[in-house]
Write an enzyme that holds these catalytic residues in place. Sequence first.
Site, PDB file in Angstrom:
ATOM      1  N   ARG A   1       0.867  -1.186   0.000  1.00 33.57           N
ATOM      2  CA  ARG A   1       0.000   0.000   0.000  1.00 33.57           C
ATOM      3  C   ARG A   1       0.893   1.222   0.000  1.00 33.57           C
ATOM      4  NH1 ARG A   1      -2.552   0.214   5.053  1.00 33.57           N
ATOM      5  NH2 ARG A   1      -1.211   1.994   5.498  1.00 33.57           N
TER       6      ARG A   1
ATOM      7  N   ARG B   1      -7.629   7.604   5.160  1.00 33.96           N
ATOM      8  CA  ARG B   1      -7.643   7.722   6.619  1.00 33.96           C
ATOM      9  C   ARG B   1      -7.509   9.192   6.978  1.00 33.96           C
ATOM     10  NH1 ARG B   1      -2.630   4.127   7.647  1.00 33.96           N
ATOM     11  NH2 ARG B   1      -2.156   5.193   5.709  1.00 33.96           N
TER      12      ARG B   1
ATOM     13  N   GLU C   1       5.061   6.890   2.387  1.00 36.97           N
ATOM     14  CA  GLU C   1       5.820   5.634   2.495  1.00 36.97           C
ATOM     15  C   GLU C   1       5.115   4.579   1.666  1.00 36.97           C
ATOM     16  OE1 GLU C   1       5.705   4.345   6.575  1.00 36.97           O
ATOM     17  OE2 GLU C   1       3.517   4.274   6.630  1.00 36.97           O
TER      18      GLU C   1
ATOM     19  N   LYS D   1      12.304   9.671  10.574  1.00 31.96           N
ATOM     20  CA  LYS D   1      11.632   8.379  10.425  1.00 31.96           C
ATOM     21  C   LYS D   1      12.594   7.221  10.700  1.00 31.96           C
ATOM     22  CE  LYS D   1       8.317   8.619   7.073  1.00 31.96           C
ATOM     23  NZ  LYS D   1       7.760   8.632   5.718  1.00 31.96           N
TER      24      LYS D   1
ATOM     25  N   GLU E   1       7.460  -0.116  10.369  1.00 30.99           N
ATOM     26  CA  GLU E   1       6.100  -0.055   9.849  1.00 30.99           C
ATOM     27  C   GLU E   1       5.147   0.064  11.033  1.00 30.99           C
ATOM     28  OE1 GLU E   1       5.265  -0.282   6.641  1.00 30.99           O
ATOM     29  OE2 GLU E   1       6.884  -1.306   5.607  1.00 30.99           O
ATOM     30  N   GLY E   2       3.877   0.353  10.714  1.00 32.15           N
ATOM     31  CA  GLY E   2       2.846   0.214  11.740  1.00 32.15           C
ATOM     32  C   GLY E   2       2.358   1.513  12.359  1.00 32.15           C
TER      33      GLY E   2
ATOM     34  N   LYS F   1      12.540   2.457   5.330  1.00 34.35           N
ATOM     35  CA  LYS F   1      12.647   3.899   5.048  1.00 34.35           C
ATOM     36  C   LYS F   1      13.985   4.228   4.386  1.00 34.35           C
ATOM     37  CE  LYS F   1       8.715   4.367   7.087  1.00 34.35           C
ATOM     38  NZ  LYS F   1       8.379   2.956   7.064  1.00 34.35           N
TER      39      LYS F   1
ATOM     40  N   SER G   1      -2.837  -2.961   6.086  1.00 32.76           N
ATOM     41  CA  SER G   1      -4.161  -3.313   6.616  1.00 32.76           C
ATOM     42  C   SER G   1      -5.277  -2.409   6.107  1.00 32.76           C
ATOM     43  CB  SER G   1      -4.121  -3.291   8.143  1.00 32.76           C
ATOM     44  OG  SER G   1      -3.713  -2.019   8.581  1.00 32.76           O
TER      45      SER G   1
ATOM     46  N   ASN H   1       4.088   0.541   2.209  1.00 32.39           N
ATOM     47  CA  ASN H   1       4.024  -0.561   3.175  1.00 32.39           C
ATOM     48  C   ASN H   1       4.067  -1.869   2.403  1.00 32.39           C
ATOM     49  OD1 ASN H   1       3.042   1.071   5.709  1.00 32.39           O
ATOM     50  ND2 ASN H   1       1.748   1.724   4.022  1.00 32.39           N
TER      51      ASN H   1
END
Length: 474
Positions: free
Chosen positions: A125, A450, A144, A364, A368-369, A305, A151, A146
């Site tokens: 994603r 989001r 970024e 950064k 992830e997450g 990253k 998710s 992923n």
Amino acid sequence: MAAPWEDVLRNEAAIQEAAAVAVDAALLEGVLMRTEREPNASDVVNFAPFTLLPSAVPSALFEQAYAVQQDFNLLVDAISQNKEFLEHTLASTIKVDDFTAQLFRIHMQVLEEGLAQSVFLGINRSDYMFDCGVDGTPALKQIEINTIAASFGGLTSRTAAVHGRVLKVLGKSEEASRLLPNNPSKGLALGIAKAWELYGSQSAVVMFLVEEVQRNIFDQRCVENELWNRNIRVIRKRFRDVFEKGSLDDAKRLYMNGQEVAVVYYREGYVPKNYDQQNWEARLLLERSRAVKCPDIATQLAGTKKVQQELSRPGMLERLLPGHTEAIARIRATFAGLYSLDMGEEGDKIAATAIADPDRFVLKPQREGGGNNLYGEELRQVLEKIRDSPERTSYILMDKIKPQPAMNYLLRAHSPLQVSECISELGIFGVYVRQDKEMVMNKAAGHLLRTKAIEHADGGVAAGVAVLDSPYLV
């Protein structure tokens, strides 16, 4: 970028009514999460947090994000096959970042033994924000990409229906009809099904590798159901199950409790806290198998990253994607400024610049997450502490993207209804399947919007900061 709901936002009675309808619609459509109190039980569930109204997104930037996704799929796949690039790019990071170093060690070990896997599945994603430049014109800038456990493809497949209902209740049926259909869970399942088919064993299963705490299970169940509908058997296991019950035969076929596994779909394994010694051993076992891993460890490393920063160097995309001139131009157009903090003059200079003007940048780590990035005063303090230490090479610096805020209501269980100034992040899901050297599937599989209140610098839906949204194209 004003949405056409300015009138509604001022009508408190209409908002109260719409919010009640919205919550019921979310429960009805299955936009659900388990509760924090009972994260592994579905006896009591609640709606996943979401915006009351869909957010305005410039249609040209939305189309640009979709148009570049297949290019990013090609790029991630090319990086995952380029041992020298990964070795060179991550050389400084693995000296100071134990987590990335351990992933890299497994990657090298599996390459030395010879890859048993011949079918490769990527589900990624790519996330963007709309940067308002000096003249106020919004531009698409990548945050970024992923490459593991990306998710909310499931829940976002059901969110547009909720927003459609809300708009109708507010007397905006015409606007409701303009919301885009969106079904990433179907697209992700198509990729998994294709990899399962190419693996070549009708009796083999797809294994979702899941976390110990499973609040976001319904998001995964959406994808799982699409596979069951195709008569593909799905099992859900944790790392510790793999450690206790997983085995390889002489042909490196993976078995769980005697069942052959065709595809391992990771929804876990992207942060250090997911691993202890046993879990690392389980990960190595999975990587050595001929099962299709989504992602294999090289593809997970392609999402770091440090790789993102290296890609922005002049000539780097040309080296990785020779002959793809148009794709390279589309990819490069989405890059924000990215800077290395490697030891040496270049790193010293950018560290000093960021310490002097921290609000210009984001710091950064290789994680992830969500919820890991540093901003403002915190960024300055951390950089001052590590400016002369090799530890700084475990981070990269990026220009801070400055989107135009808009007003919306963020609906969360047990929270009061209040209007917030918000910014949004658009993610495009990409799916590709490669068999040996042949790309069998390469597509954009849907989108995720989001939204969060502007006081929250960092964090996604799972981290409890952002909420699910739908784009309303303007």
